[in-house]
Write a protein that holds these residues in place. Structure first.
Motif, PDB file in Angstrom:
ATOM      1  N   LEU A 333       0.648  -1.158  -0.180  1.00 16.43           N
ATOM      2  CA  LEU A 333      -0.501  -0.135   0.079  1.00 16.43           C
ATOM      3  C   LEU A 333       0.607   1.472   0.171  1.00 16.43           C
ATOM      4  O   LEU A 333       0.760   1.870  -0.341  1.00 16.43           O
ATOM      5  CB  LEU A 333      -0.926   0.207   1.228  1.00 16.43           C
ATOM      6  CG  LEU A 333      -1.794   0.922   1.141  1.00 16.43           C
ATOM      7  CD1 LEU A 333      -3.059   0.928   0.273  1.00 16.43           C
ATOM      8  CD2 LEU A 333      -2.270   1.361   2.794  1.00 16.43           C
ATOM      9  N   ALA A 334       1.850   1.229   1.054  1.00 14.11           N
ATOM     10  CA  ALA A 334       2.359   2.434   0.792  1.00 14.11           C
ATOM     11  C   ALA A 334       3.364   2.963  -0.242  1.00 14.11           C
ATOM     12  O   ALA A 334       3.296   3.784  -1.052  1.00 14.11           O
ATOM     13  CB  ALA A 334       3.814   2.304   2.357  1.00 14.11           C
ATOM     14  N   SER A 335       3.743   1.744  -0.956  1.00 15.11           N
ATOM     15  CA  SER A 335       4.888   1.973  -2.330  1.00 15.11           C
ATOM     16  C   SER A 335       3.148   2.104  -2.850  1.00 15.11           C
ATOM     17  O   SER A 335       3.956   2.810  -4.618  1.00 15.11           O
ATOM     18  CB  SER A 335       4.889   0.081  -2.521  1.00 15.11           C
ATOM     19  OG  SER A 335       5.750  -0.097  -3.968  1.00 15.11           O
ATOM     20  N   HIS A 336       2.483   2.142  -3.460  1.00 13.18           N
ATOM     21  CA  HIS A 336       1.490   2.205  -4.297  1.00 13.18           C
ATOM     22  C   HIS A 336       1.150   4.357  -3.986  1.00 13.18           C
ATOM     23  O   HIS A 336       1.326   4.688  -5.010  1.00 13.18           O
ATOM     24  CB  HIS A 336      -0.574   1.387  -4.012  1.00 13.18           C
ATOM     25  CG  HIS A 336      -0.228   0.188  -5.064  1.00 13.18           C
ATOM     26  ND1 HIS A 336       1.044  -0.658  -5.247  1.00 13.18           N
ATOM     27  CD2 HIS A 336      -0.732  -1.154  -4.004  1.00 13.18           C
ATOM     28  CE1 HIS A 336       1.033  -1.684  -5.874  1.00 13.18           C
ATOM     29  NE2 HIS A 336       0.022  -1.992  -5.179  1.00 13.18           N
ATOM     30  N   LEU A 337       1.208   4.345  -2.662  1.00 10.43           N
ATOM     31  CA  LEU A 337       0.349   5.738  -2.525  1.00 10.43           C
ATOM     32  C   LEU A 337       1.802   6.235  -3.417  1.00 10.43           C
ATOM     33  O   LEU A 337       1.319   7.823  -3.231  1.00 10.43           O
ATOM     34  CB  LEU A 337       0.499   5.574  -0.953  1.00 10.43           C
ATOM     35  CG  LEU A 337      -0.457   5.146  -0.505  1.00 10.43           C
ATOM     36  CD1 LEU A 337      -0.588   5.406   0.629  1.00 10.43           C
ATOM     37  CD2 LEU A 337      -2.007   5.674  -0.881  1.00 10.43           C
ATOM     38  N   GLY A 338       3.093   6.221  -2.142  1.00 12.74           N
ATOM     39  CA  GLY A 338       4.224   6.573  -3.052  1.00 12.74           C
ATOM     40  C   GLY A 338       4.224   6.670  -4.721  1.00 12.74           C
ATOM     41  O   GLY A 338       4.797   7.779  -5.614  1.00 12.74           O
ATOM     42  N   ALA A 339       3.810   5.739  -5.399  1.00 12.55           N
ATOM     43  CA  ALA A 339       4.324   5.264  -6.849  1.00 12.55           C
ATOM     44  C   ALA A 339       3.305   6.900  -7.479  1.00 12.55           C
ATOM     45  O   ALA A 339       3.252   7.103  -8.443  1.00 12.55           O
ATOM     46  CB  ALA A 339       3.999   3.597  -7.586  1.00 12.55           C
ATOM     47  N   PHE A 340       1.802   6.309  -6.871  1.00 14.98           N
ATOM     48  CA  PHE A 340       0.703   7.113  -7.335  1.00 14.98           C
ATOM     49  C   PHE A 340       1.043   9.095  -7.184  1.00 14.98           C
ATOM     50  O   PHE A 340       1.209   9.889  -8.059  1.00 14.98           O
ATOM     51  CB  PHE A 340      -0.792   7.929  -6.512  1.00 14.98           C
ATOM     52  CG  PHE A 340      -2.191   8.082  -6.710  1.00 14.98           C
ATOM     53  CD1 PHE A 340      -2.565   7.625  -8.163  1.00 14.98           C
ATOM     54  CD2 PHE A 340      -1.575   9.945  -6.797  1.00 14.98           C
ATOM     55  CE1 PHE A 340      -3.680   8.550  -8.237  1.00 14.98           C
ATOM     56  CE2 PHE A 340      -3.019  10.333  -7.372  1.00 14.98           C
ATOM     57  CZ  PHE A 340      -4.097   9.599  -7.339  1.00 14.98           C
ATOM     58  N   ILE A 341       1.851   9.606  -6.577  1.00 17.89           N
ATOM     59  CA  ILE A 341       2.125  11.044  -6.054  1.00 17.89           C
ATOM     60  C   ILE A 341       3.791  11.071  -7.145  1.00 17.89           C
ATOM     61  O   ILE A 341       3.552  12.308  -7.369  1.00 17.89           O
ATOM     62  CB  ILE A 341       2.824  10.916  -4.700  1.00 17.89           C
ATOM     63  CG1 ILE A 341       1.719  10.908  -4.139  1.00 17.89           C
ATOM     64  CG2 ILE A 341       3.169  12.537  -4.649  1.00 17.89           C
ATOM     65  CD1 ILE A 341       0.773  12.104  -3.915  1.00 17.89           C
ATOM     66  N   GLY A 342       4.169  10.031  -6.802  1.00 18.57           N
ATOM     67  CA  GLY A 342       5.863  10.569  -7.581  1.00 18.57           C
ATOM     68  C   GLY A 342       5.512  10.792 -10.269  1.00 18.57           C
ATOM     69  O   GLY A 342       6.285  10.832  -9.937  1.00 18.57           O
ATOM     70  N   GLN A 343       4.108   9.909 -10.149  1.00 14.79           N
ATOM     71  CA  GLN A 343       4.055   9.614 -11.131  1.00 14.79           C
ATOM     72  C   GLN A 343       3.265  10.930 -11.321  1.00 14.79           C
ATOM     73  O   GLN A 343       3.625  11.808 -12.881  1.00 14.79           O
ATOM     74  CB  GLN A 343       3.498   8.863 -12.083  1.00 14.79           C
ATOM     75  CG  GLN A 343       3.824   7.087 -11.824  1.00 14.79           C
ATOM     76  CD  GLN A 343       2.803   6.250 -11.934  1.00 14.79           C
ATOM     77  OE1 GLN A 343       2.767   5.557 -13.738  1.00 14.79           O
ATOM     78  NE2 GLN A 343       2.235   5.929 -11.188  1.00 14.79           N
ATOM     79  N   MET A 344       2.474  11.819 -10.020  1.00 13.77           N
ATOM     80  CA  MET A 344       2.348  12.903 -10.269  1.00 13.77           C
ATOM     81  C   MET A 344       3.093  14.176 -10.219  1.00 13.77           C
ATOM     82  O   MET A 344       2.625  15.662 -10.945  1.00 13.77           O
ATOM     83  CB  MET A 344       0.621  13.251  -9.409  1.00 13.77           C
ATOM     84  CG  MET A 344      -0.442  11.947  -9.804  1.00 13.77           C
ATOM     85  SD  MET A 344      -1.037  12.017 -11.419  1.00 13.77           S
ATOM     86  CE  MET A 344      -1.539  13.640 -11.323  1.00 13.77           C
ATOM     87  N   THR A 345       4.015  14.036  -9.790  1.00 11.04           N
ATOM     88  CA  THR A 345       5.022  15.332  -9.704  1.00 11.04           C
ATOM     89  C   THR A 345       5.949  15.389 -10.432  1.00 11.04           C
ATOM     90  O   THR A 345       7.099  14.177 -10.398  1.00 11.04           O
ATOM     91  CB  THR A 345       5.093  14.992  -8.372  1.00 11.04           C
ATOM     92  OG1 THR A 345       4.122  14.755  -7.126  1.00 11.04           O
ATOM     93  CG2 THR A 345       5.891  15.937  -7.989  1.00 11.04           C
ATOM     94  N   GLU A 346       5.885  16.114 -10.897  1.00 12.28           N
ATOM     95  CA  GLU A 346       7.650  16.197 -12.006  1.00 12.28           C
ATOM     96  C   GLU A 346       8.680  17.553 -11.586  1.00 12.28           C
ATOM     97  O   GLU A 346       9.680  17.607 -12.289  1.00 12.28           O
ATOM     98  CB  GLU A 346       6.637  17.119 -13.207  1.00 12.28           C
ATOM     99  CG  GLU A 346       6.275  15.980 -14.195  1.00 12.28           C
ATOM    100  CD  GLU A 346       6.763  15.984 -15.440  1.00 12.28           C
ATOM    101  OE1 GLU A 346       6.157  17.562 -16.301  1.00 12.28           O
ATOM    102  OE2 GLU A 346       5.996  14.744 -16.809  1.00 12.28           O
ATOM    103  N   GLU A 347       7.857  18.449 -10.566  1.00 17.14           N
ATOM    104  CA  GLU A 347       9.106  19.771  -9.847  1.00 17.14           C
ATOM    105  C   GLU A 347       9.248  18.772  -9.323  1.00 17.14           C
ATOM    106  O   GLU A 347       8.967  17.777  -8.097  1.00 17.14           O
ATOM    107  CB  GLU A 347       8.006  20.946  -9.156  1.00 17.14           C
ATOM    108  CG  GLU A 347       7.226  20.915  -8.488  1.00 17.14           C
ATOM    109  CD  GLU A 347       5.348  20.134  -9.344  1.00 17.14           C
ATOM    110  OE1 GLU A 347       4.816  20.340  -8.612  1.00 17.14           O
ATOM    111  OE2 GLU A 347       5.334  19.495 -10.675  1.00 17.14           O
TER     112      GLU A 347
END
Length: 531
Positions: A333-347
């Motif tokens: 779950l923690a990895s998926h939450l991070g992956a969601f934010i990571g893919q949404m964030t470019e700055e």
């Protein structure tokens, strides 16, 4: 019975002795890794396997590894190990991500000197009995601007050495914060600004979908005339054909490459060009680096086989055997939450906060936080794992914090991840249901209930009629099947989101078609590592 380890590549004798000193039976057969058939016959005897790059650990070899528990790679790259097959087999794969950082950084600096002063050509000329002083007019590094692409572990060392040479350093790195840039003594800039300013450019990033070919013909055209390019990171970051044209035209004055698009590189377009320095992937090739990574991998394998400690694991969290059954679903779950934010964030990310609510707050939150941070950073750096993620985040000046609290809502446990950049704040929360599967339960403060799938599509829009129809019709016309469809909104007529779980990721034209409807503020395809 003592654990048994096979060393199938050329590792330092010191590493072999570490196994023996720890009471581990070890077979040192440095040429066995090159013989796939023999390795397949023998691998079933061993609990551990220590390798470098020559041994290829394929799925077939792993099928015969009936006792294998851990593979240790002396070095950072694990391209020679089938990670999916190892994970399915329950075999831990470890690497040594920081053992050759100084060596690689020093090689980049040496290559920069070599191309600046045309040292290889001048040496060959002098060896040939010529005395061509006027032919080899070089340039100084002092007061020149070094453009740094990637400011992680190796890049930051290069920056330090360059500053010691009295160079000015400008850095492009989406994860570099202003605070970390100030600490390093470099100026953080966007890519185009760096290309326009730099007299020398050196790359220190992994090869990903975003970085592959990042210095193409268009990027080279934006560079200052007379620039010199150094690549000791990964082959394929620079378009070699475009670079050749720029070298021939004089727009690029020189290049120094240790890595190539195809390796071993026996026939490259860069070969035999004047003022092009090439070496055969020597970035980590020093006595000290080879010794360091060999010792580290021997210690890590020994520690796991004797004590169950997991260090620098690529494919599993650092958790104990007792914790695993309860913790593992929350690690996912923690990895998926991070992956969601990571893919949404470019700055550049400034801070990460992880909130643990309810029973999960009593678990091993350190492992969970590492999983979340690794998930965030893998979008930009796929080499990051749970162990190295906090270190890499600290190097980039990212402030990571955790908050725990007693049960405050309808769920027994949930995790909420909040990431801040200079421009905005993003948050997502999730929980693990009784079936052991992770769910997203809140995005941007909007409540949802979304199963996590390998291929997903996230959209944002103003709440209005027709959104479901448009998404469904567009996917249907493109033969993309929707496995699950989740909607949420803050209130009627206000902000709304949709999260689609798809059987396959829609092609780019389909995404563009959705964007062109004018109904969506955001259309973002997402990928998750789901077993």
């Amino acid at each position: 019975m003592a654990p048994k380890v096979l060393v199938s590549d050329k590792l330092s004798p010191t590493a072999v002795q570490i196994f023996r000193d720890n009471g581990i039976e070890v077979d040192f057969e440095p040429d066995l890794g090159k013989d796939k058939v023999e390795l397949m016959k023998r691998i079933g005897e061993y609990d551990g396997l220590a390798i470098r790059s020559a041994t290829k650990v394929t799925e077939k070899i792993l099928e015969n590894a009936t006792n294998l528990k851990v593979i240790g790679r002396a070095g950072i790259g694990v391209d020679n190990v089938d990670l999916n097959a190892a994970s399915r087999k329950g075999v831990i794969v470890m690497n040594t991500p920081f053992g050759n950082s100084i060596t690689t950084a020093e090689h980049a600096i040496a290559m920069m000197f070599a191309v600046a002063r045309q040292i290889p050509e001048a040496s060959a000329s002098t060896h040939a009995g010529k005395w061509e002083k006027s032919k080899f007019m070089g340039v100084e590094l002092t007061n020149k601007t070094l453009g740094l692409i990637g400011s992680g572990n190796i890049g930051s060392i290069v920056a330090s050495r360059a500053l010691g040479l009295k160079m000015k350093v400008v850095a492009y790195d989406p994860f570099l914060s202003e605070e970390r840039a100030a600490e390093l003594g470099v100026k953080k800039v966007e890519l185009d600004e760096m290309l326009a300013q730099a007299d020398f450019i050196t790359l220190h990033v992994p090869k990903t979908e975003k970085t592959a070919g990042m210095l193409d013909a268009a990027a080279i055209a934006k560079m200052k005339k007379g620039v010199r390019i150094v690549n000791c990171a990964r082959g394929g970051l620079v378009d070699e054909d475009a670079l050749v044209e720029a070298l021939k035209s004089g727009h690029v004055a020189g290049a120094a490459f240790d890595v190539f698009a195809v390796e071993p590189a026996t026939d490259s377009p860069l070969f035999n060009l004047p003022n092009v320095v090439v070496t055969p992937h020597l970035g980590a090739a020093t006595t000290e680096a080879q010794e360091n990574v060999a010792i580290q991998v021997a210690e890590q394998i020994s520690d796991y086989l004797l004590n169950g400690a997991v260090t620098n694991a690529i494919n599993m969290p650092s958790i104990t055997a007792e914790e695993a059954p309860v913790l593992s679903p929350f690690v996912k779950l923690a990895s998926h939450l991070g992956a969601f934010i990571g893919q949404m964030t470019e700055e550049a990310i400034e801070s990460v906060n992880i909130l643990y609510d309810g029973k999960v707050s009593e678990m091993n939150t350190k492992a969970l936080s590492s999983a979340a941070i690794a998930g965030v950073m893998k979008a930009q750096n796929p080499d990051v794992n749970m162990v190295s993620a906090p270190v890499v985040a600290a190097e980039r000046g990212i402030q990571c914090s955790t908050t725990t609290q007693e049960k405050s809502g309808v769920f027994d446990s949930y995790i909420k991840l909040t990431v801040k950049t200079a421009k905005k704040e993003r948050s997502i929360a999730g929980t693990v249901f009784s079936d052991g599967k992770p769910r997203f339960i809140q995005i941007k403060g909007i409540n949802i209930d979304a199963e996590v799938g390998r291929h997903m599509l996230y959209t944002t829009n103003d709440d209005m009629p027709g959104i479901i129809g448009t998404l469904g019709q567009t996917m249907g016309e493109s033969d993309v099947n929707i496995a699950n469809f989740t909607l949420g909104r803050s209130e009627a007529g206000a902000n709304a989101i949709a999260l689609l779980y798809l059987d396959a990721q829609p092609p780019v034209p389909v995404l563009e078609k959705l964007r062109q409807t004018g109904m969506f503020q955001q259309v973002k395809p997402l990928e998750f590592d789901v077993e």
